[in-house]
Motif scaffolding. Structure first.
Motif, mmCIF file in Angstrom:
data_model
loop_
_atom_site.group_PDB
_atom_site.id
_atom_site.type_symbol
_atom_site.label_atom_id
_atom_site.label_comp_id
_atom_site.label_asym_id
_atom_site.label_seq_id
_atom_site.Cartn_x
_atom_site.Cartn_y
_atom_site.Cartn_z
ATOM 1 N N GLY A 131 0.814 -1.205 0.000
ATOM 2 C CA GLY A 131 0.000 0.000 0.000
ATOM 3 C C GLY A 131 0.848 1.254 0.000
ATOM 4 O O GLY A 131 2.024 1.240 0.395
ATOM 5 N N ARG A 132 0.259 2.326 -0.470
ATOM 6 C CA ARG A 132 0.924 3.626 -0.489
ATOM 7 C C ARG A 132 -0.080 4.687 -0.026
ATOM 8 O O ARG A 132 -1.175 4.807 -0.594
ATOM 9 N N ILE A 133 0.307 5.458 0.985
ATOM 10 C CA ILE A 133 -0.502 6.580 1.455
ATOM 11 C C ILE A 133 0.362 7.827 1.369
ATOM 12 O O ILE A 133 1.430 7.896 1.992
ATOM 13 N N ILE A 134 -0.081 8.781 0.590
ATOM 14 C CA ILE A 134 0.698 9.990 0.351
ATOM 15 C C ILE A 134 -0.186 11.194 0.647
ATOM 16 O O ILE A 134 -1.271 11.342 0.061
ATOM 17 N N GLY A 173 4.172 -3.726 4.490
ATOM 18 C CA GLY A 173 4.420 -3.390 3.089
ATOM 19 C C GLY A 173 3.749 -2.099 2.662
ATOM 20 O O GLY A 173 3.584 -1.844 1.461
ATOM 21 N N ILE A 174 3.369 -1.266 3.635
ATOM 22 C CA ILE A 174 2.663 -0.014 3.349
ATOM 23 C C ILE A 174 3.574 1.153 3.693
ATOM 24 O O ILE A 174 4.109 1.224 4.802
ATOM 25 N N THR A 175 3.772 2.052 2.742
ATOM 26 C CA THR A 175 4.555 3.254 3.002
ATOM 27 C C THR A 175 3.616 4.448 3.173
ATOM 28 O O THR A 175 2.547 4.509 2.562
ATOM 29 N N ALA A 239 9.729 1.659 -2.475
ATOM 30 C CA ALA A 239 9.300 0.811 -1.356
ATOM 31 C C ALA A 239 10.072 1.054 -0.064
ATOM 32 O O ALA A 239 9.599 0.688 1.015
ATOM 33 N N TYR A 240 11.254 1.680 -0.160
ATOM 34 C CA TYR A 240 12.066 1.899 1.044
ATOM 35 C C TYR A 240 11.956 3.338 1.554
ATOM 36 O O TYR A 240 12.682 3.740 2.460
ATOM 37 N N VAL A 241 11.026 4.095 0.974
ATOM 38 C CA VAL A 241 10.808 5.484 1.394
ATOM 39 C C VAL A 241 9.518 5.537 2.198
ATOM 40 O O VAL A 241 8.427 5.350 1.653
ATOM 41 N N THR A 242 9.627 5.770 3.488
ATOM 42 C CA THR A 242 8.422 5.893 4.315
ATOM 43 C C THR A 242 8.711 6.772 5.522
ATOM 44 O O THR A 242 9.861 6.908 5.957
#
Length: 256
Positions: A131-134, A173-175, A239-242
């Motif tokens: 997942g991605r939350i921006i 697996g969610i950033t 994927a490694y930016v959170t």
């Protein structure tokens, strides 16, 4: 570079114009199925004509019934992989002049309802392990912008929520990241320049010139430049930016 998000599903808020529209277009160009949401569904329908993977959705962040209705629809259809939290800002004004009722109204639409929407969409992301939350905030969360007190304060709350959530869901697996626009040339920026000109009784061209003088690159940013950074953060490549705050401001924020 293949961003590896073809076939993913995204909800983009505030997509009727400006940054939201640019982000929706950028994601759609990468093969993402985009649910482009705003109060004006018709405006989205107009700009998205001919783009088959953009689906206009009517959503009012100030109305919890509208928020839940949209979430219900998305969950019934399988949920989304990407959420772009982008909403309108409150009117200009000082902290001293801001009334309690205004703080409550704008906090609900800009923060509380936004948090609620994401909380409801998270379980499906966790189930998928991706997942991605921006969240789109403002340069004002790092360098408060004069006469935008409510925006500075409420968007800072979004930053705190985002960092807290990032730590909680990283192993799923969610950033979760925040993107801070500087002076990106949108209708919102034009409106703020006009308001500043009226407040200071100066010409709007002088206001814009003063803003440009504070930007090292010497110009306002383009919505597309901003949107492409957001799309990268939404990708598998990021994927490694959170838990990060990303500036897109032409160097205008003075701090390191």
């Amino acid at each position: 570079m293949d961003l590896e998000i073809t076939g993913k599903r995204a909800l983009v808020l505030g997509a009727s114009r400006g940054l939201g529209m640019a982000i929706a277009k950028s994601l759609a160009a990468e093969g993402v199925t985009v649910f482009a949401a705003a109060r004006s569904r018709d405006k989205i329908a107009d700009w998205s004509k001919g783009i088959e993977n953009v689906h206009p959705v009517e959503l009012d962040l100030g109305d919890i019934v509208s928020v839940d209705g949209t979430v219900d629809m998305l969950l019934k259809d399988g949920g989304v992989d990407i959420v772009v939290n982008n909403g309108g800002g409150p009117p200009p004004g000082t902290a001293e002049a801001a009334q309690r009722s205004a703080w409550i109204t704008h906090f609900e639409s800009m923060a509380a309802n936004l948090f609620h929407l994401n909380t409801r969409l998270l379980p499906m992301m966790k189930k998928c392990g991706w997942g991605r939350i921006i969240s789109i905030t403002s340069s004002g969360v790092e360098q408060p912008i004069p006469n935008l007190a409510m925006s500075n304060g409420i968007r800072a709350a979004v930053v705190g929520w985002s960092k807290s959530l990032a730590n909680e869901v990283a192993s799923d697996g969610i950033t979760v990241n925040v993107v801070m626009p500087g002076r990106i040339h949108t209708t919102r920026v034009d409106e703020l320049d006009a308001a500043a000109a009226k407040r200071t009784q100066t010409d709007v061209k002088d206001v814009a010139a003063k803003s440009l003088a504070a930007i090292p690159v010497g110009r306002y940013g383009k919505p597309e430049e901003f949107a492409d950074v957001v799309t990268f953060l939404a990708s598998e490549r990021a994927a490694y930016v959170t838990g990060s705050r990303i500036r897109i401001d032409g160097g205008s924020i003075k701090s390191i």
